[in-house]
Design a protein around this motif. Sequence first.
Motif, PDB file in Angstrom:
ATOM      1  N   VAL A  18      52.489  41.765  52.449  1.00 53.48           N
ATOM      2  CA  VAL A  18      51.407  40.931  52.967  1.00 53.48           C
ATOM      3  C   VAL A  18      51.267  39.670  52.120  1.00 53.48           C
ATOM      4  CG1 VAL A  18      48.895  40.787  53.269  1.00 53.48           C
ATOM      5  CG2 VAL A  18      50.137  42.812  54.061  1.00 53.48           C
ATOM      6  N   THR A  19      51.332  39.840  50.807  1.00 49.44           N
ATOM      7  CA  THR A  19      51.228  38.693  49.899  1.00 49.44           C
ATOM      8  C   THR A  19      52.330  37.682  50.183  1.00 49.44           C
ATOM      9  OG1 THR A  19      50.248  40.104  48.201  1.00 49.44           O
ATOM     10  CG2 THR A  19      51.169  38.005  47.470  1.00 49.44           C
ATOM     11  N   HIS A  20      53.545  38.187  50.388  1.00 51.57           N
ATOM     12  CA  HIS A  20      54.676  37.310  50.696  1.00 51.57           C
ATOM     13  C   HIS A  20      54.486  36.625  52.054  1.00 51.57           C
ATOM     14  CE1 HIS A  20      58.694  36.476  52.441  1.00 51.57           C
ATOM     15  NE2 HIS A  20      58.992  36.089  51.214  1.00 51.57           N
ATOM     16  N   ALA A  21      54.055  37.400  53.042  1.00 51.84           N
ATOM     17  CA  ALA A  21      53.912  36.853  54.397  1.00 51.84           C
ATOM     18  C   ALA A  21      52.849  35.767  54.470  1.00 51.84           C
ATOM     19  CB  ALA A  21      53.577  37.984  55.373  1.00 51.84           C
ATOM     20  N   LEU A  22      51.710  36.003  53.846  1.00 55.16           N
ATOM     21  CA  LEU A  22      50.624  35.028  53.904  1.00 55.16           C
ATOM     22  C   LEU A  22      51.011  33.703  53.255  1.00 55.16           C
ATOM     23  CD1 LEU A  22      47.492  37.261  53.131  1.00 55.16           C
ATOM     24  CD2 LEU A  22      48.241  36.357  55.350  1.00 55.16           C
ATOM     25  N   LYS A  23      51.963  33.762  52.348  1.00 51.11           N
ATOM     26  CA  LYS A  23      52.412  32.545  51.678  1.00 51.11           C
ATOM     27  C   LYS A  23      53.551  31.860  52.430  1.00 51.11           C
ATOM     28  CE  LYS A  23      54.036  30.828  47.191  1.00 51.11           C
ATOM     29  NZ  LYS A  23      54.417  31.187  45.805  1.00 51.11           N
ATOM     30  N   MET A  35      50.957  36.846  43.775  1.00 50.32           N
ATOM     31  CA  MET A  35      51.898  37.918  43.482  1.00 50.32           C
ATOM     32  C   MET A  35      51.606  38.522  42.112  1.00 50.32           C
ATOM     33  SD  MET A  35      54.249  39.577  45.036  1.00 50.32           S
ATOM     34  CE  MET A  35      54.772  38.455  46.345  1.00 50.32           C
ATOM     35  N   ASP A  36      51.207  37.684  41.163  1.00 51.01           N
ATOM     36  CA  ASP A  36      50.874  38.188  39.826  1.00 51.01           C
ATOM     37  C   ASP A  36      49.685  39.143  39.880  1.00 51.01           C
ATOM     38  OD1 ASP A  36      52.920  36.810  38.656  1.00 51.01           O
ATOM     39  OD2 ASP A  36      51.682  35.144  37.942  1.00 51.01           O
ATOM     40  N   GLU A  37      48.689  38.812  40.704  1.00 52.99           N
ATOM     41  CA  GLU A  37      47.517  39.691  40.857  1.00 52.99           C
ATOM     42  C   GLU A  37      47.917  41.013  41.495  1.00 52.99           C
ATOM     43  OE1 GLU A  37      43.928  36.387  41.441  1.00 52.99           O
ATOM     44  OE2 GLU A  37      45.156  37.002  43.151  1.00 52.99           O
ATOM     45  N   TYR A  38      48.809  40.935  42.464  1.00 53.41           N
ATOM     46  CA  TYR A  38      49.286  42.153  43.124  1.00 53.41           C
ATOM     47  C   TYR A  38      50.034  43.035  42.120  1.00 53.41           C
ATOM     48  CZ  TYR A  38      52.433  45.206  45.655  1.00 53.41           C
ATOM     49  OH  TYR A  38      53.147  46.295  46.063  1.00 53.41           O
ATOM     50  N   ILE A  39      50.951  42.438  41.343  1.00 57.22           N
ATOM     51  CA  ILE A  39      51.735  43.202  40.363  1.00 57.22           C
ATOM     52  C   ILE A  39      50.819  43.855  39.336  1.00 57.22           C
ATOM     53  CG2 ILE A  39      53.479  43.077  38.541  1.00 57.22           C
ATOM     54  CD1 ILE A  39      54.647  42.711  41.308  1.00 57.22           C
ATOM     55  N   GLU A  40      49.820  43.113  38.872  1.00 56.25           N
ATOM     56  CA  GLU A  40      48.895  43.666  37.883  1.00 56.25           C
ATOM     57  C   GLU A  40      48.117  44.846  38.467  1.00 56.25           C
ATOM     58  OE1 GLU A  40      46.679  43.871  34.170  1.00 56.25           O
ATOM     59  OE2 GLU A  40      48.697  43.389  34.856  1.00 56.25           O
ATOM     60  N   THR A  41      47.741  44.738  39.733  1.00 59.70           N
ATOM     61  CA  THR A  41      47.006  45.828  40.375  1.00 59.70           C
ATOM     62  C   THR A  41      47.838  47.105  40.412  1.00 59.70           C
ATOM     63  OG1 THR A  41      45.726  44.310  41.755  1.00 59.70           O
ATOM     64  CG2 THR A  41      45.874  46.594  42.498  1.00 59.70           C
ATOM     65  N   ILE A  42      49.084  47.011  40.873  1.00 59.03           N
ATOM     66  CA  ILE A  42      49.886  48.234  40.971  1.00 59.03           C
ATOM     67  C   ILE A  42      50.369  48.705  39.600  1.00 59.03           C
ATOM     68  CG2 ILE A  42      50.547  47.797  43.352  1.00 59.03           C
ATOM     69  CD1 ILE A  42      53.287  46.930  42.401  1.00 59.03           C
ATOM     70  N   LEU A  91      43.896  52.972  34.948  1.00 58.57           N
ATOM     71  CA  LEU A  91      44.043  53.424  36.325  1.00 58.57           C
ATOM     72  C   LEU A  91      42.772  53.157  37.124  1.00 58.57           C
ATOM     73  CD1 LEU A  91      45.802  56.757  37.197  1.00 58.57           C
ATOM     74  CD2 LEU A  91      43.933  55.894  38.589  1.00 58.57           C
ATOM     75  N   ALA A  92      41.632  53.409  36.507  1.00 62.02           N
ATOM     76  CA  ALA A  92      40.355  53.143  37.178  1.00 62.02           C
ATOM     77  C   ALA A  92      40.212  51.648  37.482  1.00 62.02           C
ATOM     78  CB  ALA A  92      39.195  53.626  36.313  1.00 62.02           C
ATOM     79  N   ARG A  93      40.619  50.808  36.530  1.00 64.75           N
ATOM     80  CA  ARG A  93      40.549  49.362  36.758  1.00 64.75           C
ATOM     81  C   ARG A  93      41.464  48.950  37.904  1.00 64.75           C
ATOM     82  NH1 ARG A  93      41.989  45.584  33.041  1.00 64.75           N
ATOM     83  NH2 ARG A  93      43.503  46.883  31.956  1.00 64.75           N
ATOM     84  N   GLY A  94      42.674  49.514  37.913  1.00 64.32           N
ATOM     85  CA  GLY A  94      43.626  49.180  38.958  1.00 64.32           C
ATOM     86  C   GLY A  94      43.169  49.628  40.331  1.00 64.32           C
ATOM     87  N   GLN A  95      42.548  50.806  40.381  1.00 62.90           N
ATOM     88  CA  GLN A  95      42.053  51.304  41.658  1.00 62.90           C
ATOM     89  C   GLN A  95      40.941  50.420  42.203  1.00 62.90           C
ATOM     90  OE1 GLN A  95      43.340  53.562  43.501  1.00 62.90           O
ATOM     91  NE2 GLN A  95      41.775  53.602  45.093  1.00 62.90           N
ATOM     92  N   GLN A  96      40.060  49.961  41.311  1.00 61.20           N
ATOM     93  CA  GLN A  96      38.986  49.075  41.768  1.00 61.20           C
ATOM     94  C   GLN A  96      39.550  47.742  42.231  1.00 61.20           C
ATOM     95  OE1 GLN A  96      35.520  49.806  42.050  1.00 61.20           O
ATOM     96  NE2 GLN A  96      35.789  47.972  43.307  1.00 61.20           N
ATOM     97  N   MET A  97      40.562  47.238  41.531  1.00 65.80           N
ATOM     98  CA  MET A  97      41.214  45.999  41.957  1.00 65.80           C
ATOM     99  C   MET A  97      41.837  46.173  43.344  1.00 65.80           C
ATOM    100  SD  MET A  97      42.914  44.993  38.271  1.00 65.80           S
ATOM    101  CE  MET A  97      43.960  43.665  38.868  1.00 65.80           C
ATOM    102  N   ASP A  98      42.417  47.349  43.586  1.00 71.56           N
ATOM    103  CA  ASP A  98      43.009  47.639  44.881  1.00 71.56           C
ATOM    104  C   ASP A  98      41.940  47.657  45.974  1.00 71.56           C
ATOM    105  OD1 ASP A  98      45.407  48.348  46.373  1.00 71.56           O
ATOM    106  OD2 ASP A  98      44.501  50.313  46.634  1.00 71.56           O
ATOM    107  N   VAL A  99      40.799  48.283  45.664  1.00 69.87           N
ATOM    108  CA  VAL A  99      39.679  48.307  46.614  1.00 69.87           C
ATOM    109  C   VAL A  99      39.176  46.890  46.869  1.00 69.87           C
ATOM    110  CG1 VAL A  99      37.283  49.049  46.945  1.00 69.87           C
ATOM    111  CG2 VAL A  99      38.967  50.666  46.033  1.00 69.87           C
ATOM    112  N   ASN A 100      39.076  46.094  45.803  1.00 65.50           N
ATOM    113  CA  ASN A 100      38.604  44.719  45.944  1.00 65.50           C
ATOM    114  C   ASN A 100      39.524  43.885  46.833  1.00 65.50           C
ATOM    115  OD1 ASN A 100      36.550  45.392  44.208  1.00 65.50           O
ATOM    116  ND2 ASN A 100      37.368  44.270  42.441  1.00 65.50           N
TER     117      ASN A 100
END
Length: 329
Positions: A244-249, A164-171, A146-155
């Motif tokens: 956002v990930t979908h839109a930017l692509k 999309m894979d990075e987004y899925i891994e974060t959540i 959870l701590a790793r995911g939260q930092q990824m979200d902040v990053n």
Amino acid sequence: MTGVKEILARYSKELDPYIEKFLPPERPDNLMAATVQYPRAGGKRMRPAMVLAAAGAVGGNKEKAIPLAVAIEYIHNFTLIHDDYMDGDEKRRGMTTIHIGYGGPTAILAGDALFARAFQVMAELDVPDDVLREVLKVTTKAVWDLARGQQMDVNNENGEEVTMDEYIETIRLKTSVLFAAGAAGGALIGGADEGTVKAVHEYAMLLGVAFQMFDDVLGLIGDPVKLGKSVGNDLRKGKSTVMVTHALKNIKDEKIMKEFRSVLGKIDASEEEIQKARKILENAGSVKFALDMAEDYTKKAIGKLDRLNDTEDKEFMKALAEYAMTRDV
């Protein structure tokens, strides 16, 4: 079967005395007041309900899982306190957030206190030593992830494109792991075999992804009164949600893309600008894409429960997965 909201309310009522029991009045008063504010406020209590349901769904005694249910709720509330502080949010469930009401240092300590109390409560589990060790393993790994995911979200709060894979891994790390720890822990306490524990864990991981995706959608198009906070804050912070990930692509019109990027990450964006960006996301099919993906994860989650015998607890777990992406708050 009784509706999900009614069952969650019943679980909450059953758990409230235990949640209160492990938060006795101590000094200093301001730290104690800050520590108990979120747990006492209630909320959906989905995570502790899942602990109890999983224990029952595998044929176990749900009462034995109560300490873990309380501990998971404490851990969840600890993360909310710290998340609110990191995000600078001023409201949570319509209440003033802890760091606003009591100050940043007290908010950090209140979260720490809940985290410590969670593991003290887990020591109350009446299970064999080997089961207790497995419950501790799955819970502590969840908090680490959870701590790793939260930092990824902040990053990711910079408006830059992520895959999309990075987004899925974060959540998956930020949200799913605590659902999964509760479900797997409940199954362990209920006496499930290794394969069943794995299936229940996977169910909750998939549910958590769907839950967060739908949460992101609510954060854009939900009712701010029901949510207890402003909508559009993820856009203001430049968060890489599935939309956002979908839109930017997928946005090909340079003018529209420029207009969208002018709002994404603009911390002081007006309501009018947020609504403009929201319309762009809707027109790009990004909101529908997020809802479709969440529904797909929900169906996969429910499929993982095929291993379980048909019981009311199993039906509740199925209904909980569907509720995770149909709720309005």
